[in-house]
Design an enzyme around this catalytic site. Structure first.
Site, PDB file in Angstrom:
ATOM      1  N   GLU A  40       0.711  -1.170   0.082  1.00 58.33           N
ATOM      2  CA  GLU A  40      -0.017  -0.108   0.026  1.00 58.33           C
ATOM      3  C   GLU A  40       0.941   1.265  -0.043  1.00 58.33           C
ATOM      4  O   GLU A  40       1.944   1.271   0.669  1.00 58.33           O
ATOM      5  CB  GLU A  40      -0.774  -0.079   1.231  1.00 58.33           C
ATOM      6  CG  GLU A  40      -1.823   1.162   1.495  1.00 58.33           C
ATOM      7  CD  GLU A  40      -2.353   0.966   2.706  1.00 58.33           C
ATOM      8  OE1 GLU A  40      -2.246   0.167   3.717  1.00 58.33           O
ATOM      9  OE2 GLU A  40      -3.337   1.866   3.166  1.00 58.33           O
ATOM     10  N   LYS A 111      -9.517   2.413  -2.003  1.00 62.04           N
ATOM     11  CA  LYS A 111      -9.588   1.833  -0.919  1.00 62.04           C
ATOM     12  C   LYS A 111     -10.928   2.128  -0.338  1.00 62.04           C
ATOM     13  O   LYS A 111     -10.983   3.382  -0.196  1.00 62.04           O
ATOM     14  CB  LYS A 111      -8.681   2.169   0.187  1.00 62.04           C
ATOM     15  CG  LYS A 111      -8.681   1.403   1.294  1.00 62.04           C
ATOM     16  CD  LYS A 111      -7.591   1.978   2.306  1.00 62.04           C
ATOM     17  CE  LYS A 111      -7.111   0.970   3.617  1.00 62.04           C
ATOM     18  NZ  LYS A 111      -5.863   1.294   4.585  1.00 62.04           N
ATOM     19  N   CYS A 144      -5.174  -2.903   2.100  1.00 64.62           N
ATOM     20  CA  CYS A 144      -5.241  -3.094   3.395  1.00 64.62           C
ATOM     21  C   CYS A 144      -6.365  -3.464   4.320  1.00 64.62           C
ATOM     22  O   CYS A 144      -7.093  -4.463   4.289  1.00 64.62           O
ATOM     23  CB  CYS A 144      -4.291  -2.206   4.125  1.00 64.62           C
ATOM     24  SG  CYS A 144      -3.695  -2.466   5.552  1.00 64.62           S
ATOM     25  N   VAL A 171      -0.717  -2.762  10.579  1.00 65.66           N
ATOM     26  CA  VAL A 171      -0.326  -2.657  11.713  1.00 65.66           C
ATOM     27  C   VAL A 171      -0.928  -3.745  12.760  1.00 65.66           C
ATOM     28  O   VAL A 171      -0.323  -3.561  14.006  1.00 65.66           O
ATOM     29  CB  VAL A 171      -0.358  -1.044  12.260  1.00 65.66           C
ATOM     30  CG1 VAL A 171       0.609  -0.187  11.383  1.00 65.66           C
ATOM     31  CG2 VAL A 171      -1.815  -0.705  12.131  1.00 65.66           C
TER      32      VAL A 171
HETATM   33  C1  ACM Z   1      -4.207  -0.052   7.112  1.00 65.74           C
HETATM   34  O1  ACM Z   1      -5.435  -0.200   6.353  1.00 65.74           O
HETATM   35  N1  ACM Z   1      -3.265   0.425   6.559  1.00 65.74           N
HETATM   36  C2  ACM Z   1      -3.939  -0.556   8.356  1.00 65.74           C
END
Ligand code: ACM
Length: 267
Positions: A40, A111, A144, A171
């Site tokens: 990402e 996203k 992510c 994370v």
């Molecule tokens: C994330 O979506 N970068 C944890």
């Protein structure tokens, strides 16, 4: 059969040239793959102080030093590349994933599910959940934290995705162990390309994974090292959605009880 490579590294905040160099060195020093998946926000880094800083490090898809460098690699190698991308479009920012083929940019995804402080910086995705029919398979993309939403994986499977590319900057400690289950219940390949390293207050967890339509963990990266993980995959395994001769993962859904996710989709 195609060769898939996951490019795990630690993008540096605001250092697009250094990020290009790291990706270039990793890809050039690894066996040739048909498709590479990067983390990402690979052009920009992740932990922006605020929207102004993110704007400074963002790029437009059609005017990006980072994407131009990847297009040149894709062209030289006859490969496809999927990368996380800090996208600026008309002064708005999106946490995007871009699909590049040997002849140039083939498409992008923004996203849908923003994580924590991303909500102060990026707009939520507005391009739905596209699946791209390419010479190296039907490819869907998630970014992510989208991983937390089973509906997103399912919509991509319903649209025929054989590979779901998942650029990540994880994370939390949960995702890597869940990916093989999502791959099994949708009978597709999933490649989570996660970053390594620390940026400001955040530690990223590395351990990129590739999972098979049988729910097998085919690859797992180290927690802290840059690397290209690679494996040969058989896309034909994704076409049979029977889990037993009498149980079909998609056709046996009880949409009369819980609705059909595809109803809200355009196609
Ligand atoms: C994330 O979506 N970068 C944890």
């Amino acid at each position: 059969m195609i060769r898939l490579g996951i490019v795990q590294f630690g993008p540096l905040l605001g250092k697009v040239k250094a990020n290009i160099e790291m990706v270039n060195n990793l890809i050039l020093s690894s066996p040739e793959c048909d498709i590479y998946i990067l983390p990402e926000l690979a052009n920009s880094g992740y932990r922006f102080k605020n929207k102004e800083e993110a704007l400074k490090y963002s790029e437009e898809i059609n005017d990006s030093e980072f994407l131009n460098a990847l297009m040149s690699i894709a062209n030289d190698r006859g490969a496809h590349i999927i990368t996380g991308f800090c996208e600026r479009a008309e002064n708005k920012l999106y946490n995007s994933s871009v699909l590049i083929g040997p002849m140039g940019i083939m498409g992008s995804y923004r996203k849908l599910h923003l994580f924590m402080d991303e909500k102060d910086i990026f707009e939520p995705g507005d391009k739905g959940l596209p699946v791209f029919d390419t010479p190296v398979g039907k490819i869907g993309m998630l970014v992510c934290f989208d991983w937390m939403f089973p509906e997103a994986w399912r919509v991509l499977a319903l649209k025929g995705a054989q590979i779901i590319a998942h650029p990540s900057n994880l994370v939390l400690p949960y995702c890597q162990s869940v990916i093989p289950s999502y791959a099994l219940v949708n009978k597709c390949y999933i490649a989570t390309a996660n970053r390594i390293g620390k940026e400001r207050d955040l530690h990223f967890t590395g351990q990129s994974v590739l999972a098979s339509p049988k729910g097998e963990l085919l690859l797992k990266g180290s927690e802290k090292q840059s690397m290209v993980l690679h494996e040969t995959i058989d896309l034909s395994l994704t076409n049979d959605k029977y889990i037993t001769p009498r149980n079909h993962l998609l056709d046996d859904r009880r949409t009369d009880v819980y609705g059909d996710l595809m109803m809200s989709e355009d196609d």
